[in-house]
Design a protein around this motif. Structure first.
Motif, mmCIF file in Angstrom:
data_model
loop_
_atom_site.group_PDB
_atom_site.id
_atom_site.type_symbol
_atom_site.label_atom_id
_atom_site.label_comp_id
_atom_site.label_asym_id
_atom_site.label_seq_id
_atom_site.Cartn_x
_atom_site.Cartn_y
_atom_site.Cartn_z
ATOM 1 N N ASP A 106 11.715 -6.423 -1.268
ATOM 2 C CA ASP A 106 11.940 -5.080 -0.269
ATOM 3 C C ASP A 106 12.763 -4.312 -0.252
ATOM 4 O OD1 ASP A 106 8.998 -6.134 1.320
ATOM 5 O OD2 ASP A 106 10.313 -7.668 1.965
ATOM 6 N N GLN A 107 14.028 -4.880 -0.930
ATOM 7 C CA GLN A 107 14.899 -3.581 -0.979
ATOM 8 C C GLN A 107 14.780 -2.767 -2.208
ATOM 9 O OE1 GLN A 107 18.916 -6.486 -1.499
ATOM 10 N NE2 GLN A 107 20.364 -4.085 -1.207
ATOM 11 N N ALA A 108 14.613 -3.313 -3.435
ATOM 12 C CA ALA A 108 13.680 -2.244 -4.300
ATOM 13 C C ALA A 108 12.897 -1.659 -3.772
ATOM 14 C CB ALA A 108 13.178 -2.832 -5.436
ATOM 15 N N LEU A 109 11.823 -1.522 -2.974
ATOM 16 C CA LEU A 109 10.835 -0.361 -2.544
ATOM 17 C C LEU A 109 11.333 0.962 -1.770
ATOM 18 C CD1 LEU A 109 8.320 -2.736 -2.097
ATOM 19 C CD2 LEU A 109 8.037 -1.199 -3.858
ATOM 20 N N GLN A 110 12.537 0.263 -0.869
ATOM 21 C CA GLN A 110 13.519 1.393 -0.051
ATOM 22 C C GLN A 110 14.079 1.879 -0.912
ATOM 23 O OE1 GLN A 110 12.447 1.444 2.913
ATOM 24 N NE2 GLN A 110 13.575 2.832 3.033
ATOM 25 N N SER B 236 1.168 -1.280 -0.307
ATOM 26 C CA SER B 236 0.196 -0.121 0.610
ATOM 27 C C SER B 236 1.148 1.044 0.143
ATOM 28 C CB SER B 236 -1.025 -0.272 1.531
ATOM 29 O OG SER B 236 -0.967 1.091 1.634
ATOM 30 N N LEU B 237 -0.083 2.172 -0.905
ATOM 31 C CA LEU B 237 0.822 3.476 -0.778
ATOM 32 C C LEU B 237 0.265 4.903 -0.791
ATOM 33 C CD1 LEU B 237 3.637 5.920 -1.536
ATOM 34 C CD2 LEU B 237 3.493 4.662 -4.522
ATOM 35 N N PRO B 238 -0.744 5.166 0.353
ATOM 36 C CA PRO B 238 -1.860 5.946 0.445
ATOM 37 C C PRO B 238 -0.827 7.449 0.658
ATOM 38 C CG PRO B 238 -1.036 4.856 2.711
ATOM 39 C CD PRO B 238 0.110 4.305 2.279
ATOM 40 N N ASP B 239 0.261 7.605 0.487
ATOM 41 C CA ASP B 239 1.144 9.156 -0.198
ATOM 42 C C ASP B 239 0.540 9.230 -1.182
ATOM 43 O OD1 ASP B 239 2.685 11.184 0.119
ATOM 44 O OD2 ASP B 239 3.333 10.386 1.750
ATOM 45 N N SER C 90 5.112 5.152 3.432
ATOM 46 C CA SER C 90 5.241 6.115 4.202
ATOM 47 C C SER C 90 6.771 6.732 3.919
ATOM 48 C CB SER C 90 4.018 6.806 5.020
ATOM 49 O OG SER C 90 4.358 5.011 6.220
ATOM 50 N N ARG C 91 5.978 7.993 4.449
ATOM 51 C CA ARG C 91 7.268 9.030 4.870
ATOM 52 C C ARG C 91 7.026 9.641 6.201
ATOM 53 N NH1 ARG C 91 5.828 14.704 1.223
ATOM 54 N NH2 ARG C 91 3.648 13.560 2.098
ATOM 55 N N PHE C 92 6.381 8.984 7.238
ATOM 56 C CA PHE C 92 6.406 9.204 7.939
ATOM 57 C C PHE C 92 6.878 7.967 8.766
ATOM 58 C CE2 PHE C 92 2.159 9.404 7.501
ATOM 59 C CZ PHE C 92 1.692 7.940 7.827
ATOM 60 N N PRO D 250 15.542 7.920 -1.265
ATOM 61 C CA PRO D 250 15.613 8.953 -1.441
ATOM 62 C C PRO D 250 14.753 10.833 -0.697
ATOM 63 C CG PRO D 250 16.090 8.096 -3.203
ATOM 64 C CD PRO D 250 14.840 6.708 -1.904
ATOM 65 N N TYR D 251 13.112 10.055 -1.418
ATOM 66 C CA TYR D 251 12.143 11.452 -0.940
ATOM 67 C C TYR D 251 11.486 10.861 0.255
ATOM 68 C CZ TYR D 251 12.494 11.163 -5.561
ATOM 69 O OH TYR D 251 14.013 10.785 -7.062
#
Length: 137
Positions: free
Chosen positions: A110-114, A89-92, A135-137, A119-120
């Motif tokens: 998982d490593q690819a997603l990270q 899930s990417l709700p942001d 998420s970003r938090f 960087p963002y």
């Protein structure tokens, strides 16, 4: 040998071997591609751009990798989902709309997603063995 990818309004065609003729844009302009050519067409704006990329970067998914140029994080997550056993899930929407260029290894999703979101300010959280939350938090 060629690769075609769509991302919202964008369609990207890249040629690895042989030759391809593509009709693009509102005026159906014909474009001829040679090996290493990449054509990007935006259906919303009618803009068409060309680039030259290494042939080795075309259709890398066959080798368990993906190479993206100016793609949204959301669209790259969609590609990685095909190779990940977990629900992602990417709700942001702000993070999902960020544009990236990169090379990601699908053999370790998982490593690819990270690598994609870090960087963002993004983080991949393992909610359970079958769920990931970005998420970003």
């Amino acid at each position: 040998k060629f690769d075609v990818h769509t991302d919202g309004d964008l369609t990207v065609v890249a040629l690895a071997e042989g030759s391809v003729k593509a009709s693009v844009g509102r005026d159906a302009t014909e474009e001829f591609l040679a090996p290493g050519d990449q054509l990007t067409a935006n259906s919303a704006t009618g803009e068409v751009s060309r680039a030259t990329i290494p042939v080795s970067d075309i259709a890398t998914w066959r080798d368990g990798k993906i190479f993206v140029v100016d793609a949204t994080i959301g669209s790259v997550v969609e590609q990685i989902r095909r190779y990940h056993p977990a629900w992602i899930s990417l709700p942001d929407s702000t993070l999902a709309s960020r544009r990236v260029t990169g090379f990601y290894d699908l053999r370790n999703p998982d490593q690819a997603l990270q690598a994609l979101v870090m960087p963002y300010g993004g983080k991949v959280r393992r909610v359970s063995p079958i769920a990931r939350l970005i998420s970003r938090f």
